[in-house]
Motif scaffolding. Structure first.
Motif, PDB file in Angstrom:
ATOM      1  N   ALA A  66       0.832  -1.209   0.000  1.00 53.50           N
ATOM      2  CA  ALA A  66       0.000   0.000   0.000  1.00 53.50           C
ATOM      3  C   ALA A  66       0.862   1.253   0.000  1.00 53.50           C
ATOM      4  O   ALA A  66       0.600   2.207  -0.743  1.00 53.50           O
ATOM      5  CB  ALA A  66      -0.932  -0.016   1.210  1.00 53.50           C
ATOM      6  N   VAL A  67       1.913   1.268   0.812  1.00 53.71           N
ATOM      7  CA  VAL A  67       2.806   2.423   0.854  1.00 53.71           C
ATOM      8  C   VAL A  67       3.542   2.586  -0.468  1.00 53.71           C
ATOM      9  O   VAL A  67       3.680   3.703  -0.979  1.00 53.71           O
ATOM     10  CB  VAL A  67       3.793   2.283   2.044  1.00 53.71           C
ATOM     11  CG1 VAL A  67       4.889   3.323   1.989  1.00 53.71           C
ATOM     12  CG2 VAL A  67       3.041   2.374   3.361  1.00 53.71           C
ATOM     13  N   ARG A  68       3.996   1.478  -1.039  1.00 55.50           N
ATOM     14  CA  ARG A  68       4.677   1.539  -2.337  1.00 55.50           C
ATOM     15  C   ARG A  68       3.737   2.049  -3.431  1.00 55.50           C
ATOM     16  O   ARG A  68       4.146   2.825  -4.289  1.00 55.50           O
ATOM     17  CB  ARG A  68       5.216   0.161  -2.729  1.00 55.50           C
ATOM     18  CG  ARG A  68       6.341  -0.341  -1.884  1.00 55.50           C
ATOM     19  CD  ARG A  68       7.620   0.312  -2.214  1.00 55.50           C
ATOM     20  NE  ARG A  68       7.936   0.074  -3.614  1.00 55.50           N
ATOM     21  CZ  ARG A  68       8.994   0.548  -4.207  1.00 55.50           C
ATOM     22  NH1 ARG A  68       9.848   1.258  -3.544  1.00 55.50           N
ATOM     23  NH2 ARG A  68       9.215   0.302  -5.478  1.00 55.50           N
ATOM     24  N   SER A  69       2.486   1.605  -3.405  1.00 58.57           N
ATOM     25  CA  SER A  69       1.518   2.062  -4.402  1.00 58.57           C
ATOM     26  C   SER A  69       1.275   3.560  -4.264  1.00 58.57           C
ATOM     27  O   SER A  69       1.237   4.285  -5.266  1.00 58.57           O
ATOM     28  CB  SER A  69       0.194   1.318  -4.233  1.00 58.57           C
ATOM     29  OG  SER A  69       0.348  -0.030  -4.524  1.00 58.57           O
ATOM     30  N   ARG A 126       4.472  18.055 -14.076  1.00 54.01           N
ATOM     31  CA  ARG A 126       5.618  18.727 -14.693  1.00 54.01           C
ATOM     32  C   ARG A 126       5.489  18.747 -16.209  1.00 54.01           C
ATOM     33  O   ARG A 126       5.826  19.741 -16.847  1.00 54.01           O
ATOM     34  CB  ARG A 126       6.910  18.016 -14.294  1.00 54.01           C
ATOM     35  CG  ARG A 126       7.435  18.434 -12.972  1.00 54.01           C
ATOM     36  CD  ARG A 126       8.845  17.899 -12.757  1.00 54.01           C
ATOM     37  NE  ARG A 126       8.931  17.469 -11.383  1.00 54.01           N
ATOM     38  CZ  ARG A 126       9.389  16.320 -10.958  1.00 54.01           C
ATOM     39  NH1 ARG A 126       9.838  15.444 -11.829  1.00 54.01           N
ATOM     40  NH2 ARG A 126       9.416  16.028  -9.702  1.00 54.01           N
ATOM     41  N   ARG A 127       5.003  17.656 -16.779  1.00 51.52           N
ATOM     42  CA  ARG A 127       4.830  17.597 -18.232  1.00 51.52           C
ATOM     43  C   ARG A 127       3.800  18.610 -18.706  1.00 51.52           C
ATOM     44  O   ARG A 127       3.970  19.253 -19.735  1.00 51.52           O
ATOM     45  CB  ARG A 127       4.412  16.192 -18.662  1.00 51.52           C
ATOM     46  CG  ARG A 127       5.593  15.254 -18.700  1.00 51.52           C
ATOM     47  CD  ARG A 127       5.242  13.904 -19.258  1.00 51.52           C
ATOM     48  NE  ARG A 127       4.458  14.008 -20.477  1.00 51.52           N
ATOM     49  CZ  ARG A 127       3.651  13.054 -20.902  1.00 51.52           C
ATOM     50  NH1 ARG A 127       3.511  11.945 -20.200  1.00 51.52           N
ATOM     51  NH2 ARG A 127       2.981  13.180 -22.012  1.00 51.52           N
ATOM     52  N   GLN A 172       2.076   9.040  -6.321  1.00 56.08           N
ATOM     53  CA  GLN A 172       2.540  10.401  -6.091  1.00 56.08           C
ATOM     54  C   GLN A 172       3.609  10.785  -7.107  1.00 56.08           C
ATOM     55  O   GLN A 172       3.580  11.894  -7.648  1.00 56.08           O
ATOM     56  CB  GLN A 172       3.085  10.524  -4.677  1.00 56.08           C
ATOM     57  CG  GLN A 172       3.543  11.921  -4.315  1.00 56.08           C
ATOM     58  CD  GLN A 172       4.147  11.994  -2.936  1.00 56.08           C
ATOM     59  OE1 GLN A 172       4.646  11.007  -2.407  1.00 56.08           O
ATOM     60  NE2 GLN A 172       4.109  13.169  -2.350  1.00 56.08           N
ATOM     61  N   GLN A 173       4.533   9.895  -7.391  1.00 58.71           N
ATOM     62  CA  GLN A 173       5.571  10.193  -8.383  1.00 58.71           C
ATOM     63  C   GLN A 173       4.979  10.364  -9.776  1.00 58.71           C
ATOM     64  O   GLN A 173       5.380  11.256 -10.525  1.00 58.71           O
ATOM     65  CB  GLN A 173       6.621   9.086  -8.388  1.00 58.71           C
ATOM     66  CG  GLN A 173       7.511   9.098  -7.179  1.00 58.71           C
ATOM     67  CD  GLN A 173       8.459   7.919  -7.144  1.00 58.71           C
ATOM     68  OE1 GLN A 173       8.334   6.981  -7.916  1.00 58.71           O
ATOM     69  NE2 GLN A 173       9.413   7.957  -6.220  1.00 58.71           N
TER      70      GLN A 173
END
Length: 185
Positions: A164-167, A180-181, A172-173
């Protein structure tokens, strides 16, 4: 420590499904049925079995339809903290920790796992059928482990928390990258 792992395992099951873990925990208690579950012990066992079995079938059959799955996800998101708290308090029988603390912790854990499921649903569209079946199997295993092998169930729950934290970090990234794009375009 084993009791904390059992609470994590039960709360994780409540974060995956609503009715199935409650149904299993009641049926695994034998003749007592839901005498250990805080809110359900005041209800008739026949009504509890009927409602939980009906909701379990609805979770399975409505998940095949996109609108049905959206309805299921919304209800699961609203009620997962309550189910996680009930399951956590049911499993935590021999601890001196206050019940409100166990309920809060396990309810939040179930809610976090449910939020990640909602995120994956909106990220991927509709979850494949094998993922839904896998969730049901994992939910049943987590309840069995919470009652019979809390160390293994707690480790699986911690693995789910790590995923869950990795997802969340990945989402977020991706959001920052797409922002930014858009700003550079």
């Amino acid at each position: 420590m084993l009791e904390v792992l059992a609470i994590l395992s039960a709360a994780a099951a409540g974060g995956l499904r609503l009715a199935l873990p409650l149904l299993l925990i009641g049926l695994l208690q034998g003749e007592q049925l839901w005498s250990q579950v805080p809110l359900l012990r005041h209800c008739s066992p026949y009504w509890v079995v009927g409602v939980l079995a009906a909701w379990s079938f609805l979770e399975i059959f409505l998940s095949g339809n996109l609108w049905g799955y959206r309805f299921i996800i919304l209800v699961q998101l609203c009620f997962s903290p309550l189910v996680g708290a009930l399951l956590g308090m049911t499993v935590a029988t021999a601890t001196d920790t206050p019940q409100w603390l166990i309920a809060t912790f396990s309810g939040l854990f179930a809610f976090v796992l449910q939020l990640v499921q909602v995120g994956w649903f909106y990220r991927l569209g509709k979850l494949p059928r094998w993922v839904i079946v896998g969730q049901d199997i994992l939910c049943a295993l987590l309840i069995l482990f919470a009652l019979r092998a809390p160390k293994q169930g707690g480790l699986i729950a911690l693995l789910l928390l790590w995923l869950a934290v990795r997802s969340a970090k990945d989402w977020q990234q991706r959001h920052r990258y797409s922002r930014r794009r858009r700003l550079n375009s």
